[in-house]
Design a protein around this motif. Structure first.
Motif, short mmCIF file in Angstrom:
data_model
loop_
_atom_site.label_atom_id
_atom_site.label_comp_id
_atom_site.label_asym_id
_atom_site.label_seq_id
_atom_site.Cartn_x
_atom_site.Cartn_y
_atom_site.Cartn_z
N GLU A 119 0.85 -1.20 0.00
CA GLU A 119 0.00 0.00 0.00
C GLU A 119 0.89 1.26 0.00
O GLU A 119 0.70 2.17 -0.81
CB GLU A 119 -0.92 -0.01 1.22
N SER A 120 1.87 1.28 0.87
CA SER A 120 2.78 2.44 0.92
C SER A 120 3.63 2.51 -0.34
O SER A 120 3.93 3.61 -0.83
CB SER A 120 3.74 2.35 2.11
N TYR A 121 4.01 1.35 -0.83
CA TYR A 121 4.79 1.29 -2.06
C TYR A 121 4.02 1.96 -3.20
O TYR A 121 4.56 2.74 -3.97
CB TYR A 121 5.09 -0.17 -2.39
N GLY A 122 2.73 1.63 -3.29
CA GLY A 122 1.87 2.25 -4.30
C GLY A 122 1.81 3.76 -4.15
O GLY A 122 1.85 4.50 -5.14
N LYS A 123 1.73 4.20 -2.90
CA LYS A 123 1.69 5.66 -2.67
C LYS A 123 2.98 6.34 -3.13
O LYS A 123 2.95 7.44 -3.69
CB LYS A 123 1.45 5.94 -1.20
N GLY A 140 -3.29 0.22 -8.77
CA GLY A 140 -4.04 -0.91 -8.24
C GLY A 140 -3.11 -2.11 -8.14
O GLY A 140 -2.34 -2.37 -9.06
N ILE A 141 -3.19 -2.81 -7.01
CA ILE A 141 -2.30 -3.96 -6.82
C ILE A 141 -3.11 -5.15 -6.36
O ILE A 141 -3.95 -5.04 -5.46
CB ILE A 141 -1.22 -3.65 -5.77
N SER A 142 -2.90 -6.30 -7.00
CA SER A 142 -3.52 -7.55 -6.56
C SER A 142 -2.72 -8.73 -7.12
O SER A 142 -1.55 -8.55 -7.47
CB SER A 142 -4.98 -7.59 -7.00
N THR A 143 -3.36 -9.89 -7.23
CA THR A 143 -2.57 -11.08 -7.56
C THR A 143 -2.57 -11.48 -9.04
O THR A 143 -1.75 -12.28 -9.45
CB THR A 143 -3.06 -12.29 -6.73
N SER A 148 -5.80 -6.76 -10.73
CA SER A 148 -5.12 -5.48 -10.52
C SER A 148 -5.84 -4.37 -11.30
O SER A 148 -5.86 -3.21 -10.88
CB SER A 148 -3.64 -5.55 -10.89
N LYS A 149 -6.44 -4.75 -12.43
CA LYS A 149 -7.27 -3.79 -13.16
C LYS A 149 -8.48 -3.36 -12.33
O LYS A 149 -8.84 -2.19 -12.30
CB LYS A 149 -7.76 -4.44 -14.46
N VAL A 150 -9.10 -4.34 -11.68
CA VAL A 150 -10.22 -4.03 -10.79
C VAL A 150 -9.75 -3.09 -9.68
O VAL A 150 -10.37 -2.06 -9.41
CB VAL A 150 -10.81 -5.33 -10.17
N ALA A 151 -8.64 -3.47 -9.06
CA ALA A 151 -8.11 -2.66 -7.96
C ALA A 151 -7.83 -1.24 -8.42
O ALA A 151 -8.09 -0.27 -7.70
CB ALA A 151 -6.83 -3.31 -7.41
N MET A 164 -5.41 -4.57 -3.13
CA MET A 164 -6.53 -5.47 -2.90
C MET A 164 -5.98 -6.83 -2.45
O MET A 164 -5.66 -7.70 -3.26
CB MET A 164 -7.37 -5.62 -4.18
N THR A 165 -5.87 -6.99 -1.15
CA THR A 165 -5.36 -8.24 -0.60
C THR A 165 -6.41 -9.34 -0.73
O THR A 165 -7.57 -9.07 -1.04
CB THR A 165 -5.05 -8.07 0.90
#
Length: 419
Positions: A119-123, A140-143, A148-151, A164-165
């Motif tokens: 989350e911080s990395y994304g920021k 957006g980050i996910s698996t 990740s597109k959704v996120a 999005m964990t």
DNA sequence: TCTGGGGTCCTAGGACCC
DNA sequence: TCTGGGGTCCTAGGACCC
């Protein structure tokens, strides 16, 4: 755990214009397509006052644009390409593996980043891109790619970043319309709706995989798997295109073969430059010309034909000649032509070009092309060009509101008044 | 008056081969 | 009268994306 990030610039074209036109900040901004035909990019301020329908004709919007004091720009692709390159350079610092998906978005692989607070990395990514380019992005980050597109879409509604964990996935998908999933368009969404599938969560949980395969083909099944967290879409290198081409609507109606020849020479020149830039050659050339399909009361004609080469080529002059031979075959007098294009297919890396058995050496003017490319790069595109492209180019695309090439032309640098 | 451009992938079906 | 089976390659057209 393997994670994938998707970084996407907000209203990319509009944001690029804003960087160099500070007075447009806070104001609604719209960017028009080639030929100033219709709107293709909007800021959120423009969407808030009712703009945002993709490809709405400009002439229908004019009044509202005036009323709301909307800033309007013709598209300025040399500016956007250059800004895109800057964004990607910043992103490269954040991942060992970057996939540039389009001019304004990229996937970042985060394998083995478990010990990071993503989350911080994304920021941090968001901050750095903004600081170094002036462009706002969503992260957006996910698996998987689809997740990740959704996120990313959710991120844009929040503060720009969403990690999005696993625990957040189902809850997020329940509020996510199936039509908004990457790869599910109009037609597929309708089919899914018929099955009672409304949200991404419904789609994920739908049991009959075979029916999905039948209705949406392999593509749809892969999207479904990706929603379940099973990665089907690998990270790719899409540096080399498999097809390319150049086509344009004309600024005015065109009636004569002479003008079409000029236009096709111009489009062949641009397409050949694209080909040489990615170090490829093409084996096939297609040309099309057509009338204005919006003028239904006029006679319509769509002409197209192709030719193939025995050995691959990226030679501008050969392609121009080829396009003219095709035009001779497909041209019909008496029509009002509005658009034409040149498509290059069956591209192969130049190093793998199969030479013509009977020709011996390739018949491309290779040195000539190299020198022309060099001169045009140094002194500006079109400094040297084939006379076939014409001098006046009356058919040329309209762009009444084009901003300057702030970042790629010495003559158009941003000027700042002091005092 | 005025309506963009540039891509990708998949599938079905035809042509052709042995 | 009766007309196989298995495969490849290519292309057009649909769907989707930014």
């Amino acid at each position: 755990m393997n994670y994938i990030g998707l970084v996407d610039c907000n209203s990319f074209y509009c944001s690029c214009e804003r960087v160099f036109n500070p007075e447009t900040r806070g104001r609604p901004v719209i960017v028009l397509s080639n030929n100033d035909g219709c709107a293709i990019a909007f800021t959120k301020e423009a969407k808030a006052i009712g703009f945002g329908e993709m490809c709405e004709p400009y002439f229908k919007m004019k009044e509202r644009i005036k009323k709301y004091n909307v800033a309007v720009f013709s598209s300025n692709y040399s500016l956007y390409d250059n800004m895109s390159r800057r964004v990607m350079e910043v992103l490269r610092d954040f991942t060992p593996r970057l996939e540039i998906y389009s001019v304004d978005e990229a996937f970042l692989e985060f394998n083995g980043f478990d010990h990071y607070d993503l989350e911080s990395y994304g920021k941090k990514i968001r901050q750095d891109v903004l600081r170094f380019t002036g462009l706002p992005v969503g992260v957006g980050i996910s698996t998987t790619k689809v997740l990740s597109k959704v996120a990313n879409k959710i991120a844009k509604k929040q503060n720009g970043v969403f990690f999005m964990t696993d625990q957040l996935i189902d809850q997020s998908l329940k509020h996510f319309p199936v039509r908004d999933i990457w790869g599910i368009g109009h037609a597929s969404a309708a089919k899914l709706n018929m099955l009672g599938i409304k949200t991404a969560y419904d789609f994920k949980m739908y049991k009959d995989d075979k029916l999905i395969q039948k209705l949406l083909t392999k593509t749809g099944r892969e999207i479904q798997e990706e929603l379940r967290g099973v990665s089907c879409l690998a990270m790719e290198n899409i540096e080399e295109k498999k097809n390319t081409g150049t086509s344009r609507s004309f600024g005015v109606s065109v009636y004569t073969k002479k003008e079409l020849k000029e236009a096709l020479a111009e489009f062949s020149t641009v397409a050949a430059e694209k080909l040489r830039r990615q170090k490829s050659v093409c084996y096939s050339l297609t040309v099309f010309i057509h009338t204005n399909s919006f003028k239904e009361q006029l006679p319509q004609y769509y002409g197209t034909d192709s030719t193939t080469f025995l050995s691959g080529t990226s030679d501008t002059l050969r392609l121009i000649k080829g396009s003219h031979l095709i035009l001779d075959k497909i041209f019909r007098p008496g029509f009002e032509y509005k658009k034409a294009g040149v498509l290059l297919n069956h591209l192969v890396p130049k190093s793998q070009n199969q030479l013509d058995l009977f020709q011996g050496t390739p018949n491309d003017n290779e040195e000539l092309s190299q020198v022309v490319d060099l001169i045009n790069k140094r002194y500006g595109s079109h400094t040297i060009h084939s006379a076939a492209c014409g001098i006046n180019q009356n058919w040329k695309t309209i762009a009444d509101y084009r901003s300057a090439k702030f970042t790629t032309s010495w003559n158009e640098l941003l000027r700042i008044k002091l005092g």
